[in-house]
Motif scaffolding. Sequence first.
Motif, PDB file in Angstrom:
ATOM      1  N   MET A  70       0.838  -1.185   0.000  1.00 20.87           N
ATOM      2  CA  MET A  70       0.000   0.000   0.000  1.00 20.87           C
ATOM      3  C   MET A  70       0.881   1.245   0.000  1.00 20.87           C
ATOM      4  N   LYS A  71       0.375   2.290  -0.571  1.00 22.78           N
ATOM      5  CA  LYS A  71       1.074   3.567  -0.582  1.00 22.78           C
ATOM      6  C   LYS A  71       0.216   4.592   0.139  1.00 22.78           C
ATOM      7  N   LEU A  72       0.871   5.467   0.896  1.00 18.53           N
ATOM      8  CA  LEU A  72       0.185   6.512   1.651  1.00 18.53           C
ATOM      9  C   LEU A  72       0.716   7.869   1.215  1.00 18.53           C
ATOM     10  N   GLY A  73      -0.179   8.796   0.936  1.00 18.37           N
ATOM     11  CA  GLY A  73       0.195  10.175   0.641  1.00 18.37           C
ATOM     12  C   GLY A  73      -0.158  11.054   1.826  1.00 18.37           C
ATOM     13  N   ILE A  74       0.773  11.894   2.233  1.00 20.89           N
ATOM     14  CA  ILE A  74       0.529  12.837   3.324  1.00 20.89           C
ATOM     15  C   ILE A  74       0.757  14.242   2.781  1.00 20.89           C
ATOM     16  N   ILE A  75      -0.266  15.072   2.844  1.00 22.52           N
ATOM     17  CA  ILE A  75      -0.135  16.474   2.446  1.00 22.52           C
ATOM     18  C   ILE A  75       0.061  17.271   3.721  1.00 22.52           C
ATOM     19  N   LEU A  76       1.211  17.917   3.850  1.00 22.47           N
ATOM     20  CA  LEU A  76       1.536  18.721   5.030  1.00 22.47           C
ATOM     21  C   LEU A  76       1.516  20.193   4.643  1.00 22.47           C
ATOM     22  N   GLY A  77       0.527  20.923   5.161  1.00 22.64           N
ATOM     23  CA  GLY A  77       0.379  22.320   4.800  1.00 22.64           C
ATOM     24  C   GLY A  77       0.695  23.290   5.925  1.00 22.64           C
ATOM     25  N   SER A  78       1.333  22.807   6.978  1.00 22.83           N
ATOM     26  CA  SER A  78       1.608  23.630   8.155  1.00 22.83           C
ATOM     27  C   SER A  78       3.043  23.423   8.624  1.00 22.83           C
ATOM     28  N   ASN A  79       3.584  24.446   9.233  1.00 23.23           N
ATOM     29  CA  ASN A  79       4.889  24.311   9.883  1.00 23.23           C
ATOM     30  C   ASN A  79       4.754  24.429  11.401  1.00 23.23           C
ATOM     31  N   GLU A  80       3.540  24.194  11.905  1.00 19.94           N
ATOM     32  CA  GLU A  80       3.303  24.146  13.350  1.00 19.94           C
ATOM     33  C   GLU A  80       3.959  22.868  13.883  1.00 19.94           C
ATOM     34  N   LEU A  81       4.746  22.997  14.931  1.00 26.56           N
ATOM     35  CA  LEU A  81       5.554  21.897  15.451  1.00 26.56           C
ATOM     36  C   LEU A  81       4.759  20.615  15.678  1.00 26.56           C
ATOM     37  N   ASP A  82       3.588  20.707  16.300  1.00 24.20           N
ATOM     38  CA  ASP A  82       2.829  19.484  16.586  1.00 24.20           C
ATOM     39  C   ASP A  82       2.324  18.812  15.315  1.00 24.20           C
ATOM     40  N   ARG A  83       2.015  19.578  14.301  1.00 22.67           N
ATOM     41  CA  ARG A  83       1.526  19.001  13.042  1.00 22.67           C
ATOM     42  C   ARG A  83       2.657  18.342  12.262  1.00 22.67           C
ATOM     43  N   VAL A  84       3.821  18.967  12.298  1.00 18.25           N
ATOM     44  CA  VAL A  84       5.002  18.367  11.657  1.00 18.25           C
ATOM     45  C   VAL A  84       5.357  17.064  12.377  1.00 18.25           C
ATOM     46  N   ALA A  85       5.281  17.078  13.701  1.00 22.30           N
ATOM     47  CA  ALA A  85       5.562  15.874  14.492  1.00 22.30           C
ATOM     48  C   ALA A  85       4.583  14.762  14.130  1.00 22.30           C
ATOM     49  N   TYR A  86       3.299  15.098  14.009  1.00 26.06           N
ATOM     50  CA  TYR A  86       2.293  14.099  13.650  1.00 26.06           C
ATOM     51  C   TYR A  86       2.587  13.491  12.276  1.00 26.06           C
ATOM     52  N   ALA A  87       2.905  14.339  11.305  1.00 27.16           N
ATOM     53  CA  ALA A  87       3.206  13.837   9.956  1.00 27.16           C
ATOM     54  C   ALA A  87       4.408  12.896   9.998  1.00 27.16           C
ATOM     55  N   GLY A  88       5.419  13.252  10.775  1.00 28.80           N
ATOM     56  CA  GLY A  88       6.600  12.405  10.899  1.00 28.80           C
ATOM     57  C   GLY A  88       6.299  11.074  11.564  1.00 28.80           C
ATOM     58  N   MET A  89       5.517  11.105  12.633  1.00 24.95           N
ATOM     59  CA  MET A  89       5.152   9.860  13.316  1.00 24.95           C
ATOM     60  C   MET A  89       4.310   8.964  12.410  1.00 24.95           C
TER      61      MET A  89
END
Length: 125
Positions: A1-20
């Motif tokens: 399976m492939k997952l796409g993540i669109i990250l539109g924020s540089n808020e620390l908690d959102r970047v952390a969530y995308a990374g996790m």
Amino acid sequence: MKLGIILGSNELDRVAYAGMHALIAASLDNEVVIFATMDGVKAFLKDPELKVSGETSKVIKEQGENVFEHFKKAKKSGKLKILACSYASKIHGLDKDKYSDLVDDIVGITSFSLEVEGSQIITVW
């Protein structure tokens, strides 16, 4: 399976969530493609610009967590690709030299869409 993540924020908690999320998906043997757009591109600069305004972001910063370790671990697996949005790069005056080594390429939304066509997509704003 492939997952796409669109990250539109540089808020620390959102970047952390995308990374996790990327690390967990990659560790489950899924290919992951992150498309950093709008302010999200600022998180992947050589000198990242991360906003700390929400309570969770403040706690993450106080604890000294390096949220980029999640991205680095996922990249080591060979399952993560990080793409910077060409439009966002243009409006912020960024070229490939300004991005960290985590960024694989600068592409448009069409290229990202073709890359993840038929895949699960999540957005982090």
